[in-house]
Write an enzyme that holds these catalytic residues in place. Sequence first.
Site, mmCIF file in Angstrom:
data_model
loop_
_atom_site.group_PDB
_atom_site.id
_atom_site.type_symbol
_atom_site.label_atom_id
_atom_site.label_comp_id
_atom_site.label_asym_id
_atom_site.label_seq_id
_atom_site.Cartn_x
_atom_site.Cartn_y
_atom_site.Cartn_z
ATOM 1 N N GLY A 46 45.425 15.867 63.915
ATOM 2 C CA GLY A 46 46.508 15.672 64.214
ATOM 3 C C GLY A 46 46.078 14.992 62.493
ATOM 4 N N GLN A 51 46.529 9.651 54.914
ATOM 5 C CA GLN A 51 45.269 9.879 54.924
ATOM 6 C C GLN A 51 44.908 11.009 53.467
ATOM 7 O OE1 GLN A 51 45.197 11.534 58.914
ATOM 8 N NE2 GLN A 51 42.930 11.832 58.646
ATOM 9 N N CYS A 95 37.822 12.148 63.777
ATOM 10 C CA CYS A 95 38.907 11.861 62.654
ATOM 11 C C CYS A 95 38.397 12.461 61.101
ATOM 12 C CB CYS A 95 38.860 10.260 62.287
ATOM 13 S SG CYS A 95 40.884 9.654 61.106
ATOM 14 N N LEU A 96 39.388 12.804 60.466
ATOM 15 C CA LEU A 96 39.628 14.196 59.724
ATOM 16 C C LEU A 96 38.688 13.323 58.524
ATOM 17 C CD1 LEU A 96 42.215 16.157 59.426
ATOM 18 C CD2 LEU A 96 39.388 17.046 60.172
ATOM 19 N N HIS A 137 45.948 8.229 67.888
ATOM 20 C CA HIS A 137 45.472 7.792 67.318
ATOM 21 C C HIS A 137 46.576 8.041 65.566
ATOM 22 C CE1 HIS A 137 41.965 9.560 65.172
ATOM 23 N NE2 HIS A 137 42.734 9.990 63.991
ATOM 24 N N GLU A 138 47.525 9.400 64.932
ATOM 25 C CA GLU A 138 48.110 9.601 63.870
ATOM 26 C C GLU A 138 48.354 8.565 63.441
ATOM 27 O OE1 GLU A 138 46.556 11.534 62.102
ATOM 28 O OE2 GLU A 138 46.117 12.178 64.122
ATOM 29 N N HIS A 141 47.235 5.625 62.304
ATOM 30 C CA HIS A 141 47.019 5.203 60.829
ATOM 31 C C HIS A 141 48.099 5.044 59.824
ATOM 32 C CE1 HIS A 141 43.536 8.115 60.054
ATOM 33 N NE2 HIS A 141 43.752 8.834 61.425
HETATM 34 NI NI NI Z 1 42.694 10.078 62.135
#
Ligand code: NI
Length: 173
Positions: A46, A51, A95-96, A137-138, A141
Amino acid sequence: MAILPILKYPDPLLLEVSEPVTEFDESLKKLSSDMIDTLKDAPGAGLAAPQIGKRIRLIVMDNSSLEDEQYNDVITLVNPVIVHAEGKQVYMEGCLSVEDLQSNVNRYLRVKVDYQDLYGNPKTIEASERRAVILQHEIDHLDGVLFLDHLSPLKRELYIKRMRKQAKKPQKS
Ligand code: NI
């Protein structure tokens, strides 16, 4: 097709609260399409707009129920809101935007999320297990919350110390 640069912790933009989307125009569709390209390229499960430096409430996610069907069904959720959550699970997350860390996180097992599609139409999605984790999670963000914030203070502190040490090391060219 465009691959966008992903901001990395501790970039302060990752800690900001994003604004609701009000214009469902061509630029929103372009952003969504670029974010999906970026998600697949990373590769990740995701990706949230903050981000990639856009402070708006938009996420893209892999909605495939089976791991081996990755990216068969990638969806975009605009202005997503968790309207119901139940049960508990512990899920190993990464997480990216948070390099070199994976950790168990306590999450709800099932969630129901109201959102809008890229045309502004109201939609609802219900998800459990992996897809429920991605949604939580997203959406975090969008409120400037990272999975780090769900860890124990000790675990978080250890990670921050490790990142500081790495930053001090001379860079290899
Ligand atoms: Ni993340």
